[in-house]
Design an enzyme around this catalytic site. Structure first.
Site, PDB file in Angstrom:
ATOM      1  N   TRP A  26       0.604  -1.451   0.014  1.00 21.84           N
ATOM      2  CA  TRP A  26       0.048  -0.005  -0.025  1.00 21.84           C
ATOM      3  C   TRP A  26       0.467   1.462   0.000  1.00 21.84           C
ATOM      4  CZ3 TRP A  26      -4.357  -1.266   3.713  1.00 21.84           C
ATOM      5  CH2 TRP A  26      -4.825  -1.695   3.406  1.00 21.84           C
ATOM      6  N   GLU A  39      11.439  -7.278  -9.283  1.00 21.32           N
ATOM      7  CA  GLU A  39      10.571  -5.527  -9.044  1.00 21.32           C
ATOM      8  C   GLU A  39      11.708  -4.443 -10.426  1.00 21.32           C
ATOM      9  OE1 GLU A  39       6.951  -4.717  -6.759  1.00 21.32           O
ATOM     10  OE2 GLU A  39       8.722  -3.822  -5.950  1.00 21.32           O
ATOM     11  N   GLY A  47       1.294  -3.228  -6.279  1.00 16.31           N
ATOM     12  CA  GLY A  47       1.232  -1.817  -5.086  1.00 16.31           C
ATOM     13  C   GLY A  47       0.118  -0.998  -5.557  1.00 16.31           C
ATOM     14  N   GLY A  48      -0.089   0.067  -6.766  1.00 13.22           N
ATOM     15  CA  GLY A  48      -1.878   0.890  -6.773  1.00 13.22           C
ATOM     16  C   GLY A  48      -1.962   0.319  -7.058  1.00 13.22           C
ATOM     17  N   HIS A  92      13.268  -2.406  -1.066  1.00 16.44           N
ATOM     18  CA  HIS A  92      11.875  -1.933  -2.199  1.00 16.44           C
ATOM     19  C   HIS A  92      12.802  -0.849  -2.749  1.00 16.44           C
ATOM     20  CE1 HIS A  92       9.450  -0.451  -4.155  1.00 16.44           C
ATOM     21  NE2 HIS A  92       8.371  -1.019  -3.850  1.00 16.44           N
TER      22      HIS A  92
END
Ligand code: PGA
Length: 245
Positions: free
Chosen positions: A9, A164, A226-227, A95
């Site tokens: 989030w 990622e 994510g989004g 991340h």
């Protein structure tokens, strides 16, 4: 095999109420909210598990684990000990937004990874090149070696590895998702150093349109979203697709 769905989030949402609403539709996912919501969400049974987005480099001064290289006293940080008490089971480590926007070095990432393991969290370790240029394979190899330096095969086997690529993450201007085939090629490079038997996730602009292309492939154990995890309808679709693979 059940696929793993992680929701990152980032800094959303703005209220606990919204966080609770999102959490309730996230059944089956590993939800990583801002740390301010961990306690509130720990009281809700939604069938989702809790993960953290980061971990402090050390525990509190009284219990400081100096062998992990931590320095006691880091204003603003949240410790592993505090998160264990809230039922957090997973921690995102390294991340790319922390590595590249907040200047987290490979050494720091490595220390946080070790600390997460000492708390028995399952680390969700993010790996990914900034640009897909002629050196990206070398870049990936170096990042993997530095991130996992000093870990035993047994310790590495307790991690989820999230590939990622930075250029594919929706917060990068002009981002677009990688293709399953080229992400599998990158996983091949990472697994030469680690092991092909580890659970690999793909992350970067995953949505309900492209998710099936990734999770239908045996090389992927799941996805990091994510989004799209912030939109209840969209995330419900993703969860449904993931549960029907
Ligand atoms: P995105 O984010 O799905 O919005 O691209 C993924 C991530 O940063 O973990």
């Amino acid at each position: 095999m059940k696929k793993i769905v992680v929701a990152n989030w980032k800094m959303h949402p703005n209220t606990l109420q919204e966080a609770e609403d999102l959490f309730r539709v996230s059944t089956g996912a590993i939800v990583c909210p801002p740390s301010i919501y961990l306690e509130g969400l720990s009281k809700i049974s939604s069938g989702a598990e809790l993960g953290a987005q980061d971990i402090a480099l050390s525990d509190s001064p009284l219990h400081s684990n100096l062998s992990s290289g931590g320095e006691p006293g880091q204003t603003g940080e949240v410790t592993g000990e505090q998160m264990v008490r809230l039922g957090v089971k997973y921690v995102i480590i390294g991340h790319s937004e922390r590595r590249w926007k907040l200047g987290e070095s490979a050494e720091t990432v490595n220390r946080k990874l070790k600390l997460a393991l000492t708390h028995n969290f399952t680390p969700i370790v993010c790996i990914g090149e900034k640009v897909r240029d002629e050196n990206f394979k070398e870049f990936l190899k170096e990042q993997v070696a530095a991130t996992f330096a000093g870990l035993s095969a047994g310790e590495i086997s307790r991690c989820l590895i999230a590939y990622e690529p930075v250029w594919s993450i929706s917060t990068t201007p002009g981002a677009k998702a990688d293709t399953p085939d080229s992400a599998i090629e990158s996983i091949g490079i990472i697994s030469q150093i680690l092991s092909s038997k580890l659970p690999y996730l793909y992350g970067g602009s995953v949505d309900s349109e492209n998710v099936a292309g990734f999770i239908s492939r045996p090389e992927f154990s799941g996805i990091l979203v994510g989004g799209a995890s912030l939109d209840k309808e969209e995330f419900s679709k993703i969860l449904e697709i993931a549960s029907n693979v």
